[in-house]
Scaffold this motif. Structure first.
Motif, PDB file in Angstrom:
ATOM      1  N   ALA A  80      -5.941   9.876 -32.778  1.00  0.00           N
ATOM      2  CA  ALA A  80      -4.519   9.507 -32.752  1.00  0.00           C
ATOM      3  C   ALA A  80      -3.802  10.245 -31.626  1.00  0.00           C
ATOM      4  N   ARG A  81      -2.996   9.530 -30.874  1.00  0.00           N
ATOM      5  CA  ARG A  81      -2.261  10.108 -29.756  1.00  0.00           C
ATOM      6  C   ARG A  81      -0.761   9.986 -29.998  1.00  0.00           C
ATOM      7  N   MET A  82      -0.119  11.124 -30.212  1.00  0.00           N
ATOM      8  CA  MET A  82       1.309  11.148 -30.494  1.00  0.00           C
ATOM      9  C   MET A  82       2.099  11.328 -29.211  1.00  0.00           C
ATOM     10  N   ASN A  83       3.263  10.701 -29.151  1.00  0.00           N
ATOM     11  CA  ASN A  83       4.139  10.867 -28.006  1.00  0.00           C
ATOM     12  C   ASN A  83       5.164  11.970 -28.275  1.00  0.00           C
ATOM     13  N   CYS A  84       5.907  11.850 -29.380  1.00  0.00           N
ATOM     14  CA  CYS A  84       6.915  12.850 -29.703  1.00  0.00           C
ATOM     15  C   CYS A  84       7.355  12.700 -31.153  1.00  0.00           C
ATOM     16  N   ILE A  85       8.111  13.690 -31.608  1.00  0.00           N
ATOM     17  CA  ILE A  85       8.720  13.645 -32.935  1.00  0.00           C
ATOM     18  C   ILE A  85      10.202  13.347 -32.757  1.00  0.00           C
ATOM     19  N   GLU A  86      10.673  12.331 -33.433  1.00  0.00           N
ATOM     20  CA  GLU A  86      12.085  11.957 -33.357  1.00  0.00           C
ATOM     21  C   GLU A  86      12.875  12.800 -34.354  1.00  0.00           C
ATOM     22  N   VAL A  87      13.941  13.430 -33.887  1.00  0.00           N
ATOM     23  CA  VAL A  87      14.762  14.299 -34.730  1.00  0.00           C
ATOM     24  C   VAL A  87      16.177  13.745 -34.796  1.00  0.00           C
ATOM     25  N   THR A  88      16.676  13.599 -36.033  1.00  0.00           N
ATOM     26  CA  THR A  88      18.043  13.127 -36.250  1.00  0.00           C
ATOM     27  C   THR A  88      18.761  14.101 -37.175  1.00  0.00           C
ATOM     28  N   ASP A  89      19.887  14.617 -36.720  1.00  0.00           N
ATOM     29  CA  ASP A  89      20.670  15.582 -37.508  1.00  0.00           C
ATOM     30  C   ASP A  89      19.814  16.759 -37.979  1.00  0.00           C
ATOM     31  N   GLY A  90      18.941  17.214 -37.081  1.00  0.00           N
ATOM     32  CA  GLY A  90      18.130  18.384 -37.381  1.00  0.00           C
ATOM     33  C   GLY A  90      16.921  18.113 -38.259  1.00  0.00           C
ATOM     34  N   LYS A  91      16.642  16.852 -38.574  1.00  0.00           N
ATOM     35  CA  LYS A  91      15.505  16.506 -39.422  1.00  0.00           C
ATOM     36  C   LYS A  91      14.546  15.575 -38.686  1.00  0.00           C
ATOM     37  N   ALA A  92      13.245  15.772 -38.939  1.00  0.00           N
ATOM     38  CA  ALA A  92      12.234  14.899 -38.339  1.00  0.00           C
ATOM     39  C   ALA A  92      12.250  13.567 -39.074  1.00  0.00           C
ATOM     40  N   THR A  93      12.632  12.523 -38.384  1.00  0.00           N
ATOM     41  CA  THR A  93      12.777  11.212 -39.027  1.00  0.00           C
ATOM     42  C   THR A  93      11.691  10.217 -38.651  1.00  0.00           C
ATOM     43  N   ALA A  94      10.932  10.523 -37.592  1.00  0.00           N
ATOM     44  CA  ALA A  94       9.867   9.601 -37.195  1.00  0.00           C
ATOM     45  C   ALA A  94       8.924  10.288 -36.209  1.00  0.00           C
ATOM     46  N   VAL A  95       7.696   9.787 -36.187  1.00  0.00           N
ATOM     47  CA  VAL A  95       6.716  10.194 -35.183  1.00  0.00           C
ATOM     48  C   VAL A  95       6.466   8.980 -34.305  1.00  0.00           C
ATOM     49  N   LEU A  96       6.637   9.152 -33.022  1.00  0.00           N
ATOM     50  CA  LEU A  96       6.426   8.062 -32.070  1.00  0.00           C
ATOM     51  C   LEU A  96       5.059   8.237 -31.418  1.00  0.00           C
ATOM     52  N   MET A  97       4.227   7.210 -31.518  1.00  0.00           N
ATOM     53  CA  MET A  97       2.875   7.261 -30.997  1.00  0.00           C
ATOM     54  C   MET A  97       2.831   6.725 -29.565  1.00  0.00           C
ATOM     55  N   GLN A  98       1.765   7.033 -28.857  1.00  0.00           N
ATOM     56  CA  GLN A  98       1.650   6.600 -27.463  1.00  0.00           C
ATOM     57  C   GLN A  98       1.496   5.088 -27.340  1.00  0.00           C
ATOM     58  N   ASP A  99       1.040   4.438 -28.426  1.00  0.00           N
ATOM     59  CA  ASP A  99       0.929   2.978 -28.387  1.00  0.00           C
ATOM     60  C   ASP A  99       2.225   2.304 -28.851  1.00  0.00           C
ATOM     61  N   ASN A 100       3.305   3.102 -28.910  1.00  0.00           N
ATOM     62  CA  ASN A 100       4.649   2.641 -29.266  1.00  0.00           C
ATOM     63  C   ASN A 100       4.856   2.423 -30.770  1.00  0.00           C
ATOM     64  N   GLU A 101       3.873   2.737 -31.601  1.00  0.00           N
ATOM     65  CA  GLU A 101       4.096   2.652 -33.042  1.00  0.00           C
ATOM     66  C   GLU A 101       5.090   3.731 -33.463  1.00  0.00           C
ATOM     67  N   ARG A 102       5.942   3.376 -34.400  1.00  0.00           N
ATOM     68  CA  ARG A 102       6.927   4.322 -34.930  1.00  0.00           C
ATOM     69  C   ARG A 102       6.636   4.551 -36.409  1.00  0.00           C
ATOM     70  N   ILE A 103       6.300   5.797 -36.772  1.00  0.00           N
ATOM     71  CA  ILE A 103       5.969   6.130 -38.157  1.00  0.00           C
ATOM     72  C   ILE A 103       7.160   6.844 -38.779  1.00  0.00           C
ATOM     73  N   GLU A 104       7.813   6.197 -39.743  1.00  0.00           N
ATOM     74  CA  GLU A 104       8.969   6.791 -40.413  1.00  0.00           C
ATOM     75  C   GLU A 104       8.530   8.010 -41.228  1.00  0.00           C
ATOM     76  N   THR A 105       9.329   9.067 -41.210  1.00  0.00           N
ATOM     77  CA  THR A 105       8.948  10.297 -41.910  1.00  0.00           C
ATOM     78  C   THR A 105      10.127  10.894 -42.673  1.00  0.00           C
ATOM     79  N   ASN A 106       9.796  11.537 -43.786  1.00  0.00           N
ATOM     80  CA  ASN A 106      10.744  12.396 -44.491  1.00  0.00           C
ATOM     81  C   ASN A 106      10.506  13.856 -44.124  1.00  0.00           C
TER      82      ASN A 106
END
Length: 254
Positions: A53-79
């Protein structure tokens, strides 16, 4: 760390996505048989385990990790995101003071650095390890930190006892207790002892015929009895090693 966290969260009923950058889990510390066993175990328990698995970055909203963005452009929603990527030893001050080192701070058999009266132990201490064929390595484990600390303190007190402790590790996942003794790095042969389907088995690692490490899953006797063979570095009867009905303490020389 990732597998243990996934096991706990899965048992708590959480949906878990586990991302592994390498082509198999435990690739740095175990052979392929053990990796595939644990991959199947986690997937059976509902973990969405992805290797390579190749991750691009972790998306942060209001100080919380809300998603992991993969290099293939998949977006994994996270709590929640747990990041387990190892450590970089903090050796800057010692290196700046003139201590020798590269991947860690170089120490001798008594855990002394190249600086007078300065010792280093634990994750940062790069030492020549006989269980790694004499290679200079760092061991990131509680056991190593404790053993090296004892060696350093004894030397400070005038008792010269070189560090020579067999490495051992453990991991608890679900109802599986993994115990490892020795270092499998550089092995050229493996022996499967027991049946993984029974959830109690061991993988033995050999190099030039010598037993150098064991991975024991719910096989405490193998771990305890195999330890002496790893320390001795003996060439043992391989048919007996592969037979789970023959206690490891009774295996003869080859």
């Amino acid at each position: 760390i990732g597998l243990e966290a996934a096991a706990v969260l899965s048992k708590l009923g959480r949906k878990v996505v586990l991302l592994e950058a390498l082509d198999r889990v435990l690739a740095r510390v175990a052979g392929e048989e053990l990796s595939r066993f644990y991959e199947a175990e986690h997937r059976t328990r509902g973990v969405d385990l992805r290797t390579g698995a190749r991750m691009n970055c972790i998306e942060v909203t209001d100080g919380k990790a809300t998603a992991v963005l993969m290099q293939d452009n998949e977006r994994i929603e996270t709590n929640m995101v747990i990041v387990g990527i190892g450590i970089i030893p903090e050796t800057g001050p010692l290196i700046a003071a003139g201590a020798e080192g590269g991947n860690g701070v170089d120490v001798d058999e008594y855990c002394r650095t190249s600086l007078p009266d300065i010792y280093a132990v634990g994750d940062c201490a790069a030492h020549a390890n006989s269980f790694a064929g004499g290679a200079r390595i760092r061991l990131e484990s509680v056991q190593n930190a404790n053993d090296q600390a004892k060696t350093a303190v004894k030397h400070m007190m005038g008792k010269e006892e070189p560090y020579h402790a067999v490495p051992w590790f453990w991991s608890n996942q679900y109802d599986l207790k993994l115990q490892t003794v020795g270092l499998s790095t550089g092995h050229d042969q493996t022996i499967l002892r027991g049946d993984p389907a029974t959830r109690s088995f061991s993988v033995l690692y050999l190099k030039e015929g010598k037993l150098i490490a064991l991975d024991c899953v719910n096989a405490v006797k193998d771990y305890v009895q195999g330890r002496a063979h790893v320390v001795a570095g003996a060439v043992l009867d391989q048919a007996q090693l592969a037979d789970p009905d023959v206690p490891l303490k009774e295996v003869g020389l080859n």
